[in-house]
Design a protein around this motif. Sequence first.
Motif, PDB file in Angstrom:
ATOM      1  N   THR A 253      -2.660  24.854   5.814  1.00 57.82           N
ATOM      2  CA  THR A 253      -3.079  23.659   6.547  1.00 57.82           C
ATOM      3  C   THR A 253      -4.097  22.911   5.702  1.00 57.82           C
ATOM      4  O   THR A 253      -5.077  23.502   5.226  1.00 57.82           O
ATOM      5  CB  THR A 253      -3.701  24.033   7.897  1.00 57.82           C
ATOM      6  OG1 THR A 253      -2.819  24.901   8.613  1.00 57.82           O
ATOM      7  CG2 THR A 253      -3.958  22.794   8.731  1.00 57.82           C
ATOM      8  N   GLU A 290      -1.412  17.888   7.179  1.00 61.01           N
ATOM      9  CA  GLU A 290      -0.119  18.515   7.351  1.00 61.01           C
ATOM     10  C   GLU A 290      -0.253  20.030   7.320  1.00 61.01           C
ATOM     11  O   GLU A 290      -1.233  20.571   6.796  1.00 61.01           O
ATOM     12  CB  GLU A 290       0.848  18.069   6.252  1.00 61.01           C
ATOM     13  CG  GLU A 290       0.415  18.478   4.852  1.00 61.01           C
ATOM     14  CD  GLU A 290       1.450  18.115   3.801  1.00 61.01           C
ATOM     15  OE1 GLU A 290       2.485  17.537   4.186  1.00 61.01           O
ATOM     16  OE2 GLU A 290       1.222  18.420   2.617  1.00 61.01           O
ATOM     17  N   GLN A 291       0.749  20.678   7.893  1.00 63.59           N
ATOM     18  CA  GLN A 291       0.804  22.136   7.911  1.00 63.59           C
ATOM     19  C   GLN A 291       2.188  22.575   7.457  1.00 63.59           C
ATOM     20  O   GLN A 291       3.201  22.046   7.933  1.00 63.59           O
ATOM     21  CB  GLN A 291       0.506  22.685   9.305  1.00 63.59           C
ATOM     22  CG  GLN A 291       0.432  24.200   9.358  1.00 63.59           C
ATOM     23  CD  GLN A 291       0.071  24.697  10.756  1.00 63.59           C
ATOM     24  OE1 GLN A 291       0.861  24.574  11.671  1.00 63.59           O
ATOM     25  NE2 GLN A 291      -1.124  25.241  10.890  1.00 63.59           N
ATOM     26  N   GLN A 292       2.203  23.545   6.555  1.00 60.54           N
ATOM     27  CA  GLN A 292       3.434  24.086   6.041  1.00 60.54           C
ATOM     28  C   GLN A 292       3.484  25.583   6.303  1.00 60.54           C
ATOM     29  O   GLN A 292       2.506  26.289   6.056  1.00 60.54           O
ATOM     30  CB  GLN A 292       3.571  23.818   4.537  1.00 60.54           C
ATOM     31  CG  GLN A 292       3.677  22.350   4.183  1.00 60.54           C
ATOM     32  CD  GLN A 292       3.780  22.126   2.696  1.00 60.54           C
ATOM     33  OE1 GLN A 292       3.566  23.030   1.902  1.00 60.54           O
ATOM     34  NE2 GLN A 292       4.121  20.893   2.305  1.00 60.54           N
ATOM     35  N   ASP A 294       5.791  29.073   5.594  1.00 63.61           N
ATOM     36  CA  ASP A 294       6.820  29.663   4.749  1.00 63.61           C
ATOM     37  C   ASP A 294       6.959  31.126   5.147  1.00 63.61           C
ATOM     38  O   ASP A 294       6.155  31.975   4.756  1.00 63.61           O
ATOM     39  CB  ASP A 294       6.440  29.537   3.282  1.00 63.61           C
ATOM     40  CG  ASP A 294       7.548  30.012   2.358  1.00 63.61           C
ATOM     41  OD1 ASP A 294       8.616  30.385   2.879  1.00 63.61           O
ATOM     42  OD2 ASP A 294       7.335  30.009   1.135  1.00 63.61           O
ATOM     43  N   ARG A 299      10.741  28.216   8.106  1.00 61.96           N
ATOM     44  CA  ARG A 299      10.159  27.346   7.089  1.00 61.96           C
ATOM     45  C   ARG A 299      10.153  25.929   7.651  1.00 61.96           C
ATOM     46  O   ARG A 299      11.187  25.414   8.052  1.00 61.96           O
ATOM     47  CB  ARG A 299      10.964  27.391   5.792  1.00 61.96           C
ATOM     48  CG  ARG A 299      10.846  28.694   5.032  1.00 61.96           C
ATOM     49  CD  ARG A 299      11.705  28.691   3.782  1.00 61.96           C
ATOM     50  NE  ARG A 299      11.500  29.897   3.002  1.00 61.96           N
ATOM     51  CZ  ARG A 299      12.131  31.041   3.220  1.00 61.96           C
ATOM     52  NH1 ARG A 299      13.026  31.116   4.211  1.00 61.96           N
ATOM     53  NH2 ARG A 299      11.898  32.105   2.476  1.00 61.96           N
ATOM     54  N   THR A 300       8.986  25.344   7.623  1.00 65.84           N
ATOM     55  CA  THR A 300       8.873  24.001   8.179  1.00 65.84           C
ATOM     56  C   THR A 300       7.611  23.335   7.651  1.00 65.84           C
ATOM     57  O   THR A 300       6.699  23.984   7.137  1.00 65.84           O
ATOM     58  CB  THR A 300       8.828  24.042   9.719  1.00 65.84           C
ATOM     59  OG1 THR A 300       8.856  22.703  10.225  1.00 65.84           O
ATOM     60  CG2 THR A 300       7.564  24.718  10.202  1.00 65.84           C
ATOM     61  N   GLY A 301       7.560  22.021   7.781  1.00 69.43           N
ATOM     62  CA  GLY A 301       6.389  21.231   7.478  1.00 69.43           C
ATOM     63  C   GLY A 301       6.221  20.159   8.534  1.00 69.43           C
ATOM     64  O   GLY A 301       7.196  19.526   8.939  1.00 69.43           O
ATOM     65  N   ARG A 302       4.999  19.938   8.981  1.00 67.98           N
ATOM     66  CA  ARG A 302       4.777  18.983  10.060  1.00 67.98           C
ATOM     67  C   ARG A 302       3.350  18.471   9.997  1.00 67.98           C
ATOM     68  O   ARG A 302       2.486  19.067   9.347  1.00 67.98           O
ATOM     69  CB  ARG A 302       5.038  19.613  11.418  1.00 67.98           C
ATOM     70  CG  ARG A 302       4.142  20.801  11.726  1.00 67.98           C
ATOM     71  CD  ARG A 302       4.466  21.378  13.083  1.00 67.98           C
ATOM     72  NE  ARG A 302       3.610  22.497  13.407  1.00 67.98           N
ATOM     73  CZ  ARG A 302       3.690  23.176  14.552  1.00 67.98           C
ATOM     74  NH1 ARG A 302       4.583  22.840  15.464  1.00 67.98           N
ATOM     75  NH2 ARG A 302       2.873  24.185  14.779  1.00 67.98           N
TER      76      ARG A 302
END
Length: 358
Positions: A253, A290-292, A294, A299-302
């Motif tokens: 984050t 943003e927060q990623q 893994d 797996r996501t980014g938002r």
Amino acid sequence: MQHASVQLARHIAAILWLSLCCAIPATAKESKTVDPFLQAAQWAEEVPANEEFSDESNADSALECTDAVDYGDEIGLAALIEPNRLQCRRWAVLVDFPILLPYLDSRVVTTPKENPVFGPRLSLAWQNANGLGVQARGWGFDNAVDVEGSPLMTQNFSYYYYPTNLTENKLIFRGGKFDLDFYKHMEFEGGYLRIGASLTAAQLTVRNEYAYQYTTYSYNYNYIIDDYTGYSYYNPTYTQNVVTVEDADKIRTRGGGLGLLLEGSHRINSSPTHQWSVFGSGRFAYLVGEQQADASYWRTGRDASFTVGEAAVGLEYRRKFPRADLFVRCAFEIQTWDVPQIERVSLAGVTPSVGLSW
């Protein structure tokens, strides 16, 4: 009648003779003691040649000015001899050594407070004579701690796989924070107060490394014929296998935003060369970024928003020198990082510091 005239003449002559006798010694005495050239030389020594007094008022004003220099205003004279130290100090550098224990308390993950987070923090500040200042402050840290409970990701998402036979579960905290502060410094009797705003950028990465075991069985069905009876049947056998799997999940984050700061101190003992003070400080920043994530199954980014808060209280010793001040601090510090998916990461411990202002 003639006899009376003779007596009057004698009396007048006697009075004139007595007056002359009294006047001659006084004149002689004055002529011996008063030398006009010597008096002029004395006046030349007492009064500078470039000072001319046209009248009695100018002489009186000159005398008043001389008195002001001789005796003076104590406050103004003190300011000339020893000016305000704040106006002479424009730069300050401070190095902190935070030793903070991490604590993450979510629904199923709890970190024991055993391995502290350690990383130096550097601050550089400049301040003008009016108390307006700017400060740059940066900090980075990295540590690993063993945790109890299930892996971090499994608490937020239901999945067919939920490891329970953990052989290793470790959290790695890695992050940093940078503040650019704009503040107003106000001195008062007994201490100071500093209030301002900041531009803040921060990043926090939590990596969960874990290993788990599960058991597999392999069955073998052997077709067997009994020689005596002639019947056939199956004789199943199985083999038990223990499998160890290592995996890692990571949530990062990061973001930037605005913050507020408040700092103050109160002197408890002071001398011309030494000073002891109690100080306290607090910060709060609201960040957007943003927060990623893994993970092995996610797996996501938002977009994300999070907050970072700091508070410290401690003791300061300052050694004063003619051109600089050397000071050391020791404070109890606590931080709170409230980020999505991880909920809250708290850091608490002791922060020794050393600094120089000039």
